[in-house]
Design an enzyme around this catalytic site. Structure first.
Site, PDB file in Angstrom:
ATOM      1  N   GLY A   1     -13.049  -4.591   0.423  1.00 18.54           N
ATOM      2  CA  GLY A   1     -14.461  -4.189   0.508  1.00 18.54           C
ATOM      3  C   GLY A   1     -14.835  -3.171  -0.560  1.00 18.54           C
ATOM      4  O   GLY A   1     -15.913  -3.231  -1.151  1.00 18.54           O
TER       5      GLY A   1
ATOM      6  N   ARG B   1       0.822  -1.223   0.000  1.00 15.55           N
ATOM      7  CA  ARG B   1       0.000   0.000   0.000  1.00 15.55           C
ATOM      8  C   ARG B   1       0.854   1.270   0.000  1.00 15.55           C
ATOM      9  O   ARG B   1       0.445   2.276  -0.578  1.00 15.55           O
ATOM     10  CB  ARG B   1      -0.942  -0.016   1.199  1.00 15.55           C
ATOM     11  CG  ARG B   1      -2.056  -1.010   0.978  1.00 15.55           C
ATOM     12  CD  ARG B   1      -2.929  -1.162   2.182  1.00 15.55           C
ATOM     13  NE  ARG B   1      -4.171  -1.831   1.808  1.00 15.55           N
ATOM     14  CZ  ARG B   1      -5.030  -2.326   2.674  1.00 15.55           C
ATOM     15  NH1 ARG B   1      -4.805  -2.232   3.969  1.00 15.55           N
ATOM     16  NH2 ARG B   1      -6.140  -2.899   2.246  1.00 15.55           N
TER      17      ARG B   1
END
Ligand code: AMP
Length: 395
Positions: A376, A35
Site C-alpha cells: 500500500g 522484512r
C-alpha cells in the site's frame, strides 16, 4: 532528509519502528523473513556505533491482546537473523518497559510486544505516542510497509523527537528508489502497470503520465481500454463504467507525449482455470465464450523491445493470471526482459503487491535493481502522495 549517517549512536538508545509484520504458520514459525532481513542493516549500524536498539512493530490485526499475535513468536527468528541476543518485553509501554529500556546497555536489543495490542496505536493517539517516545533518545523509522499510516509509532511519535529523528536505511532506500523513477531517473522512463482493475490504478496512471515516456498497460486492465476503443473482448474482465476514463487517459497520454503500449494479442481461455482450452487471438477480436488471461507472443515481443530501450523501469502488476501456471508466461517473459535490461544498466523498481509476489516466485528478485517491501505504501507513493510516516521525519 536525515538518515542514520547524520547521527552517532554511541551510548544512545534508538527507538526503531520496524516492520516485523511477517507471515507465521500454524506452529508460529516465520514463513517469509524478508522484512526482518531488510531491517538488519539499520540495527547493525546502530549497534556498531555503540548504541542500543529498541524495536517496535505490529504483527497482524489483533483485536486487543491476543497471544497468537504476540511478537514473542518471532524473538528467536530475529535473534538468528541479527546474530545478536534479543530481549523481549511482554508490553510496549508502561513502567516495566521503561525499566527494561533504561537498563539496556550499548550493543543490546530489546523487542517490544505488538503495538496493536493497544487501539491507541492505530488511532494515532498522542499520549500513547508520548509513552513510546520515553523509551529512546533517537527515533528511527525503518518501516516502509506502514509509512502510509498516520499511526502513533509510525508518525505521531516523531513529534517528540524534533531534532533526533531519522530514516533507517531500508526506508531511505525505498524513498530513493521511488525518486529514481518519479524524479531523477535516466530517460527513457517506462512504467509497466498490470493487474486486474483500472479502478485501483487510476490515480497512479494519472500521476505517472507526468513522469514517464512509455507506459505499458497489461493484464486484466487492458481490456477496458480495448473495449473503449471498439474492440471485441469476449468474456474478458472489464470495467464498463471506466471506459470513458480509459479514453481520457489515452487522450492525456497523447497530449503529454507518453507512448502507451497495450497488448495486441492474448492467450485466450474458454474457462477461468489452469487446464482450460486456449488459443492465441488478437486482443480486439475475442469471441464470446473466451477470455484473455495472458499476454500473447506478439505483445511479449513488443514489450521486450520497449523494456530493452528503457533506462528506468517501474513494474507494478502482473501481465496475466500468473497464479495459474498456464497463464504465467507473459509475466515471466516481462520479468526476463526487465532482468536483461537491468543487466544492461537500466534501473528497475518492482513494487506493489502481486508483482512482488511474482518476482519472488519466478526468481527475479536478485535480477532487478530494487524490490519494494511496501504494498500500500508503494502504491500511495506512486499516486504522488507524501506518506505521513515520511512527512513526520522531514518535518
Ligand atoms: P492487482 O492486485 O490489481 O495488481 O491485480 C493482480 C491480479 O490481477 C492477479 O491476481 C491476476 O491474476 C489478475 N489478472 C491479471 N491479468 C488478468 C486477466 N487477464 N484476467 C483476469 N485477472 C487478471
Amino acid at each position: 532528509m536525515k538518515t542514520l549517517n547524520d547521527f552517532n549512536f554511541e551510548n544512545k538508545k534508538a527507538l526503531i519502528r520496524v516492520d516485523f509484520n511477517v507471515p507465521l504458520n500454524e506452529n508460529f514459525e516465520v514463513t517469509d523473513a524478508t522484512r526482518i532481513i531488510s531491517a538488519k542493516p539499520t540495527i547493525i549500524k546502530i549497534l556498531e556505533d555503540g548504541g542500543s536498539c529498541i524495536l517496535m512493530s505490529h504483527l497482524g490485526r489483533p483485536k486487543g491482546v491476543q497471544d497468537e499475535f504476540s511478537l514473542k513468536h518471532i524473538e528467536n527468528k530475529v535473534e538468528d537473523i541479527l546474530g545478536v541476543e534479543v530481549k523481549f518485553v511482554p508490553d510496549c509501554v508502561g513502567s516495566d518497559v521503561e525499566t527494561a529500556a533504561a537498563n539496556l546497555e550499548p550493543g543490546q536489543i530489546l523487542l517490544l510486544e505488538n503495538l496493536r495490542f493497544y487501539k491507541e496505536e492505530k488511532e494515532g493517539d498522542k499520549d500513547f505516542a508520548e509513552k513510546l517516545s520515553k523509551l529512546g533518545d533517537i527515533y528511527v523509522n525503518d518501516a516502509f510497509g506502514t509509512a502510509h499510516r498516520a499511526h502513533a509509532s509510525t508518525t505521531v511519535v516523531a513529534e517528540f523527537f524534533p531534532e533526533n529523528k531519522c530514516f533507517g536505511s531500508l526506508l531511505a532506500q525505498e524513498i530513493e528508489s521511488i525518486e529514481k523513477v518519479m524524479e531523477t531517473g535516466e530517460k527513457p522512463v517506462l512504467a509497466v502497470l498490470g493487474g486486474a482493475k483500472v479502478s485501483s490504478k487510476i490515480t497512479i496512471i494519472e500521476n505517472i503520465l507526468d513522469k514517464v515516456d512509455h507506459l505499458i498497460i497489461g493484464g486484466g486492465m487492458s481490456f477496458t481500454f480495448v473495449k473503449a476503443q471498439g474492440g471485441k473482448i469476449g468474456n474478458s474482465i472489464c470495467e464498463d463504467d471506466k471506459m470513458d476514463l480509459a479514453l481520457d487517459i489515452l487522450k492525456q497520454a497523447k497530449e503529454k507525449n507518453v507512448q502507451i503500449h497495450i497488448p495486441v494479442d492474448v492467450i485466450a481461455a474458454d474457462d477461468f482455470s489452469n487446464d482450460a482450452n486456449t488459443q492465441i487471438l488478437d486482443i480486439n477480436a475475442i469471441p464470446d465464450g473466451w477470455e484473455g488471461v495472458d499476454a500473447g507472443p506478439k505483445s511479449r515481443e513488443i514489450f521486450h523491445n520497449v523494456v530493452m530501450a528503457s533506462k528506468t523501469i517501474l513494474w507494478n502488476g502482473p501481465l496475466g493470471v500468473f497464479e495459474m501456471e498456464s497463464f504465467a508466461g507473459g509475466t515471466i517473459a516481462l520479468g526476463d526482459s526487465i532482468a536483461e535490461s537491468t543487466k544492461n544498466g537500466a534501473f528497475s523498481l518492482v513494487g506493489g503487491g502481486d508483482s512482488v509476489a511474482a518476482v519472488k516466485q519466478f526468481g527475479f528478485a536478485d535480477k532487478v535493481s530494487y524490490v519494494s517491501t511496501g504494498g500500500g505504501a508503494m502504491l500511495e507513493s506512486l499516486e504522488g502522495k507524501t506518506l505521513p510516516g515520511i512527512a513526520a521525519i522531514l518535518d
